[in-house]
Motif scaffolding. Structure first.
Motif, PDB file in Angstrom:
ATOM      1  N   SER A  90       0.759 -11.842  30.865  1.00 58.63           N
ATOM      2  CA  SER A  90       0.633 -11.148  29.670  1.00 58.63           C
ATOM      3  C   SER A  90      -0.425 -12.307  28.857  1.00 58.63           C
ATOM      4  O   SER A  90      -0.480 -13.470  29.187  1.00 58.63           O
ATOM      5  CB  SER A  90       1.798 -11.064  28.704  1.00 58.63           C
ATOM      6  N   LEU A  91      -1.234 -11.923  28.081  1.00 56.60           N
ATOM      7  CA  LEU A  91      -1.929 -12.787  26.954  1.00 56.60           C
ATOM      8  C   LEU A  91      -1.305 -13.524  26.124  1.00 56.60           C
ATOM      9  O   LEU A  91      -0.188 -13.107  25.428  1.00 56.60           O
ATOM     10  CB  LEU A  91      -3.242 -11.955  26.421  1.00 56.60           C
ATOM     11  N   LEU A  92      -1.440 -14.724  26.193  1.00 53.68           N
ATOM     12  CA  LEU A  92      -0.501 -15.933  25.229  1.00 53.68           C
ATOM     13  C   LEU A  92      -1.035 -15.451  23.939  1.00 53.68           C
ATOM     14  O   LEU A  92      -2.475 -15.627  23.677  1.00 53.68           O
ATOM     15  CB  LEU A  92      -0.940 -17.127  25.462  1.00 53.68           C
ATOM     16  N   PRO A  93      -0.247 -15.160  22.968  1.00 59.50           N
ATOM     17  CA  PRO A  93      -0.604 -15.041  21.470  1.00 59.50           C
ATOM     18  C   PRO A  93      -1.217 -16.156  20.981  1.00 59.50           C
ATOM     19  O   PRO A  93      -0.671 -17.268  21.253  1.00 59.50           O
ATOM     20  CB  PRO A  93       0.580 -14.424  20.827  1.00 59.50           C
ATOM     21  N   GLU A  94      -2.287 -16.026  20.246  1.00 57.17           N
ATOM     22  CA  GLU A  94      -2.765 -17.298  19.484  1.00 57.17           C
ATOM     23  C   GLU A  94      -1.913 -17.979  18.741  1.00 57.17           C
ATOM     24  O   GLU A  94      -2.026 -19.266  18.670  1.00 57.17           O
ATOM     25  CB  GLU A  94      -4.152 -16.890  18.904  1.00 57.17           C
ATOM     26  N   ASN A  95      -1.221 -17.343  18.045  1.00 57.64           N
ATOM     27  CA  ASN A  95      -0.068 -18.281  17.074  1.00 57.64           C
ATOM     28  C   ASN A  95       0.870 -18.927  17.895  1.00 57.64           C
ATOM     29  O   ASN A  95       1.285 -20.112  17.325  1.00 57.64           O
ATOM     30  CB  ASN A  95       0.528 -17.321  16.192  1.00 57.64           C
ATOM     31  N   GLU A  96       1.339 -18.371  19.034  1.00 57.62           N
ATOM     32  CA  GLU A  96       2.264 -19.014  19.784  1.00 57.62           C
ATOM     33  C   GLU A  96       1.697 -20.417  20.636  1.00 57.62           C
ATOM     34  O   GLU A  96       2.109 -21.283  20.640  1.00 57.62           O
ATOM     35  CB  GLU A  96       2.723 -18.069  20.832  1.00 57.62           C
ATOM     36  N   LYS A  97       0.339 -20.174  20.874  1.00 60.87           N
ATOM     37  CA  LYS A  97      -0.403 -21.391  21.682  1.00 60.87           C
ATOM     38  C   LYS A  97      -0.526 -22.326  20.635  1.00 60.87           C
ATOM     39  O   LYS A  97      -0.442 -23.595  20.785  1.00 60.87           O
ATOM     40  CB  LYS A  97      -1.638 -20.734  21.995  1.00 60.87           C
ATOM     41  N   THR A  98      -0.979 -22.089  19.241  1.00 57.75           N
ATOM     42  CA  THR A  98      -1.196 -23.069  18.285  1.00 57.75           C
ATOM     43  C   THR A  98       0.117 -23.889  17.892  1.00 57.75           C
ATOM     44  O   THR A  98       0.266 -24.917  17.847  1.00 57.75           O
ATOM     45  CB  THR A  98      -1.819 -22.730  17.067  1.00 57.75           C
ATOM     46  N   ASP A  99       1.394 -23.004  17.973  1.00 61.11           N
ATOM     47  CA  ASP A  99       2.374 -23.758  17.667  1.00 61.11           C
ATOM     48  C   ASP A  99       3.022 -24.491  18.662  1.00 61.11           C
ATOM     49  O   ASP A  99       3.575 -25.646  18.492  1.00 61.11           O
ATOM     50  CB  ASP A  99       3.655 -22.489  17.554  1.00 61.11           C
ATOM     51  N   PHE A 100       2.932 -24.133  19.834  1.00 63.32           N
ATOM     52  CA  PHE A 100       3.005 -25.204  21.074  1.00 63.32           C
ATOM     53  C   PHE A 100       2.477 -26.433  21.036  1.00 63.32           C
ATOM     54  O   PHE A 100       2.855 -27.457  21.278  1.00 63.32           O
ATOM     55  CB  PHE A 100       2.956 -24.120  22.279  1.00 63.32           C
ATOM     56  N   LEU A 101       1.024 -26.325  20.890  1.00 66.49           N
ATOM     57  CA  LEU A 101       0.083 -27.494  20.633  1.00 66.49           C
ATOM     58  C   LEU A 101       0.397 -28.310  19.599  1.00 66.49           C
ATOM     59  O   LEU A 101       0.564 -29.575  19.867  1.00 66.49           O
ATOM     60  CB  LEU A 101      -1.475 -26.920  20.824  1.00 66.49           C
ATOM     61  N   LYS A 103       3.406 -28.925  18.367  1.00 69.31           N
ATOM     62  CA  LYS A 103       4.677 -29.686  18.898  1.00 69.31           C
ATOM     63  C   LYS A 103       4.460 -30.494  19.845  1.00 69.31           C
ATOM     64  O   LYS A 103       4.817 -31.682  20.010  1.00 69.31           O
ATOM     65  CB  LYS A 103       5.716 -28.609  19.344  1.00 69.31           C
ATOM     66  N   THR A 104       3.421 -30.103  20.805  1.00 73.12           N
ATOM     67  CA  THR A 104       2.937 -31.151  21.913  1.00 73.12           C
ATOM     68  C   THR A 104       2.301 -32.463  21.354  1.00 73.12           C
ATOM     69  O   THR A 104       2.456 -33.527  21.676  1.00 73.12           O
ATOM     70  CB  THR A 104       2.126 -30.488  22.824  1.00 73.12           C
ATOM     71  N   ILE A 105       1.445 -32.142  20.384  1.00 70.07           N
ATOM     72  CA  ILE A 105       0.654 -33.297  19.691  1.00 70.07           C
ATOM     73  C   ILE A 105       1.811 -34.261  19.222  1.00 70.07           C
ATOM     74  O   ILE A 105       1.713 -35.472  19.129  1.00 70.07           O
ATOM     75  CB  ILE A 105      -0.236 -32.933  18.504  1.00 70.07           C
ATOM     76  N   GLN A 106       2.883 -33.602  18.363  1.00 70.47           N
ATOM     77  CA  GLN A 106       3.685 -34.379  17.689  1.00 70.47           C
ATOM     78  C   GLN A 106       4.617 -35.197  18.719  1.00 70.47           C
ATOM     79  O   GLN A 106       4.974 -36.481  18.626  1.00 70.47           O
ATOM     80  CB  GLN A 106       4.870 -33.535  16.851  1.00 70.47           C
ATOM     81  N   GLU A 107       4.993 -34.847  19.801  1.00 63.45           N
ATOM     82  CA  GLU A 107       5.635 -35.359  20.682  1.00 63.45           C
ATOM     83  C   GLU A 107       4.590 -36.390  21.525  1.00 63.45           C
ATOM     84  O   GLU A 107       5.213 -37.509  21.833  1.00 63.45           O
ATOM     85  CB  GLU A 107       5.926 -34.155  22.107  1.00 63.45           C
ATOM     86  N   CYS A 155      -2.110 -32.871  26.469  1.00 55.52           N
ATOM     87  CA  CYS A 155      -2.067 -31.399  25.990  1.00 55.52           C
ATOM     88  C   CYS A 155      -2.333 -30.371  26.993  1.00 55.52           C
ATOM     89  O   CYS A 155      -1.768 -29.211  27.207  1.00 55.52           O
ATOM     90  CB  CYS A 155      -2.888 -31.202  24.618  1.00 55.52           C
ATOM     91  N   LYS A 156      -3.624 -30.823  27.438  1.00 55.20           N
ATOM     92  CA  LYS A 156      -3.882 -29.643  28.563  1.00 55.20           C
ATOM     93  C   LYS A 156      -2.933 -29.731  29.757  1.00 55.20           C
ATOM     94  O   LYS A 156      -2.692 -28.366  30.215  1.00 55.20           O
ATOM     95  CB  LYS A 156      -5.124 -30.142  29.152  1.00 55.20           C
ATOM     96  N   ASN A 157      -2.311 -30.642  30.394  1.00 52.56           N
ATOM     97  CA  ASN A 157      -1.239 -30.487  31.227  1.00 52.56           C
ATOM     98  C   ASN A 157      -0.042 -29.741  30.890  1.00 52.56           C
ATOM     99  O   ASN A 157       0.565 -28.945  31.601  1.00 52.56           O
ATOM    100  CB  ASN A 157      -0.852 -31.872  31.717  1.00 52.56           C
ATOM    101  N   LYS A 158       0.529 -30.190  29.680  1.00 55.92           N
ATOM    102  CA  LYS A 158       1.605 -29.457  28.920  1.00 55.92           C
ATOM    103  C   LYS A 158       1.332 -27.934  28.701  1.00 55.92           C
ATOM    104  O   LYS A 158       2.195 -27.349  29.078  1.00 55.92           O
ATOM    105  CB  LYS A 158       2.082 -30.184  27.528  1.00 55.92           C
ATOM    106  N   LEU A 159       0.050 -27.681  28.320  1.00 57.81           N
ATOM    107  CA  LEU A 159      -0.125 -26.278  28.227  1.00 57.81           C
ATOM    108  C   LEU A 159       0.038 -25.291  29.505  1.00 57.81           C
ATOM    109  O   LEU A 159       0.350 -24.250  29.355  1.00 57.81           O
ATOM    110  CB  LEU A 159      -1.460 -26.027  27.387  1.00 57.81           C
ATOM    111  N   GLU A 160      -0.723 -25.904  30.464  1.00 58.22           N
ATOM    112  CA  GLU A 160      -0.821 -25.341  31.676  1.00 58.22           C
ATOM    113  C   GLU A 160       0.614 -25.234  32.334  1.00 58.22           C
ATOM    114  O   GLU A 160       0.673 -23.931  32.769  1.00 58.22           O
ATOM    115  CB  GLU A 160      -1.743 -26.151  32.735  1.00 58.22           C
TER     116      GLU A 160
END
Length: 580
Positions: A90-101, A103-107, A155-160
């Motif tokens: 399914s298509l990743l919702p944009e708000n879910e993508k930005t929330d994940f990124l 948190k990833t930046i903070q990490e 961020c790229k690797n975590k998102l993938e």
């Protein structure tokens, strides 16, 4: 009228490219007997596709509704959905993508605290990911442009990993997935390739994977592209104007047509913008012919101001002057920071406007909240949060445990600190704020109370913006009142479509009677980070797009100083012949 084979139409500003595309489709059906369901017309925005379809159906009395008008993403989505191997994706919702990124930046910064954290990282990471996905095949080895390479890779690797685990794909994946599917799946390719004629709008904004799969959808290379490489301004989204420039390499037997007439802008605007864009090397050598002749000497104006604040005052004065004779006015800015500055000035002067981009509320910025807390406490109206904010700027110990368990009054604070002279001094200084004018009070908080020692360079720049917002307020109470008015205006800003405030990118494709382009200084237009020749050429194209939105007149302005330092006018003004 062009019939078969590949063709590229160089359609400059105001040349009528939509008319060309609609008439091309009508000619294929009415004169060449092409079946309507064998024609695909592709553009980038859903609204543009809908408008083009509506215009076509209106001109043909709705007889050929089976012509496909679509966005690139819609075409991709339909092909991906038809493939069995992706049935559970399914298509990743944009708000879910930005929330994940986010948190990833903070990490990332928790793991690597030695790295420097700067504002706007989420936006920069999103742009970097998009540019990587859409442009990597054209550029060979990918080089980061918007953020640190290590942060980007992390961020790229975590998102993938996140997408693979959850069976997601995002908008940036769609063109690459579609191209890969059409290349590897013969059955899917046979089902999908049903178009004898493919027409592409805004071709200059096409990325490598997008171009590749669109070619695969087209039988016999009947590929008809309309665009203008001089208006390619979406490099951060992976747009590759090089595809347009190398069109003959992809299609050796292609025809290239030029639409030199500009039916939108008066001659002086056309001539000045043409003089500017000729400084770019990576472009076709095209003519620019104005159909409309300038009727007065005010078609193109340049204004200079002592500083940024005086420039904004000039802008307001000019807007009020031309509003009497212009039906539509636009203020076009390069950055979101400039957008907020102009919006604040318009609100301050009770001028209604329509904004295409989201306006940030300066009063919601954390450092500004701290200043407003000083104002509230000094006026005797401070809340719990206000006291916490102002005490966080001090070196007093144990303030958090005190503030978490006591009622708030200076008496209880003095009692807790057992008459500490530092507390008495702090109380005296905070209370004295209400006696000052807002501008002097801000200076007092920054320098005497030491706020500047606790904040970043970015936060200091926001305080400079805030200073312009509160200019003209008589006292602290009027600043507190302005906060309420400002917040209400930001929420209810779309009140007058005769005056549009927009970034240049968001205004692409639009036109206005009169256009204002403020802050024409080095570091803004072009941006300071535009150091390479490619970057500078894109900045010049962005300015060119701003100029060519104007029908009757364009007014540019610059300032001579910024925060007591010399400010340099944009080199583009010199290229246009305005400065020696």
């Amino acid at each position: 009228m062009h019939y078969k084979g590949p063709a590229l139409v160089l359609a400059g500003p105001g040349s009528g490219k939509t008319t060309v595309l609609v008439e091309r489709v009508k000619n294929l059906i009415l004169e060449r007997n092409v079946s309507p369901d064998k024609i695909l017309v592709v553009t980038f925005a859903r609204s543009a596709a809908a408008q083009m379809q509506e215009r076509f159906l209106r001109s043909t009395e709705g007889r050929f509704a089976s012509v496909t008008f679509s966005t690139i993403h819609s075409v991709c989505y339909s092909i991906i959905n038809s493939e069995d191997s992706f049935v559970n994706y399914s298509l990743l919702p944009e708000n879910e993508k930005t929330d994940f990124l986010r948190k990833t930046i903070q990490e990332y910064f928790l793991r690597f605290p030695e790295q420097t954290k700067v504002p706007g990282l989420l936006k920069d990471v999103l742009m970097e990911l998009s540019a990587f996905k859409k442009g990597k095949n054209m550029r060979g080895g990918y080089k980061t442009k918007y953020c640190d390479r290590r942060l980007f890779e992390y961020c790229k690797n975590k998102l993938e990993e996140f997408k693979a685990f959850n069976k997601y794909f995002d908008f940036d994946d769609m063109a690459e997935m579609t191209d890969r599917l059409l290349s590897s799946n013969t059955e899917l390719y046979g089902r999908s390739v049903r178009f004898e004629y493919v027409l592409v709008d805004e071709f200059q904004d096409t990325g490598a994977d997008q171009f590749s799969f669109l070619r695969k959808l087209c039988i016999e290379d009947n590929f008809y592209a309309v665009g203008d490489e001089d208006q390619s301004i979406y490099g951060f989204r992976g747009a590759c104007p090089e595809i347009m420039l190398k069109f003959r390499e992809y299609f050796s037997d292609c025809r290239i047509y030029d639409l030199p007439e500009n039916f939108r802008s008066h001659s002086e605007i056309v001539n000045k913008s043409a003089t500017l864009i000729k400084n770019n090397k990576k472009r076709y050598d095209k003519r620019s012919l104005a159909v409309l002749k300038s009727e007065n000497d005010e078609s193109v104006k340049i204004l200079s101001a002592k500083d940024e604040n005086e420039e904004l005052d000039l802008l307001i004065s000019e807007i009020r002057r031309v509003a009497k004779t212009s039906e539509s006015i636009a203020v076009l800015v390069r950055t979101r920071g400039s957008l907020d500055l102009v919006a604040g000035k318009l609100i301050q002067n009770d001028i209604n406007f329509f904004v295409k981009d989201k306006v940030s509320n300066i009063f919601e910025v954390p450092v500004i909240k701290t200043v407003m807390s000083f104002f509230e406490v000094s006026a005797g109206a401070g809340s719990t949060d206000d006291y916490i904010r102002i005490f966080k700027t001090t070196d007093l110990k144990a303030y958090e445990s005190f503030l978490g368990s006591h009622s708030f009054s200076w008496e209880s604070i003095r009692s807790y600190y057992r008459g500490d002279e530092k507390v008495k001094d702090f109380e005296y200084k905070v209370k004295s704020i209400r006696k000052f004018s807002p501008e002097i009070a801000l200076e007092f908080i920054r320098n005497v109370l030491g706020l500047d020692r606790k904040i970043s360079v970015y936060e200091k720049s926001k305080l400079c913006e805030f200073e312009m917002v509160i200019k003209g307020c008589e006292n602290i109470r009027s600043v507190l009142d302005r906060e309420k008015t400002y917040s209400e205006m930001v929420e209810c800003k779309n009140t007058d479509k005769n005056l549009v405030l927009s970034t240049i990118h968001s205004a692409k494709g639009l036109e206005f009677d009169r256009v204002f382009i403020p802050f024409m200084n080095e570091g803004n237009i072009p941006l300071s980070k535009a150091v390479s020749e490619n970057d500078t050429e894109e900045e010049r194209r962005i300015f060119y797009v701003a100029l060519t939105r104007a029908k009757n007149g364009v007014t540019m302005s610059f300032h001579e100083s910024l925060r007591n330092k010399r400010a340099v006018p944009s080199r583009f003004l010199k290229e246009m012949g305005f400065l020696p």
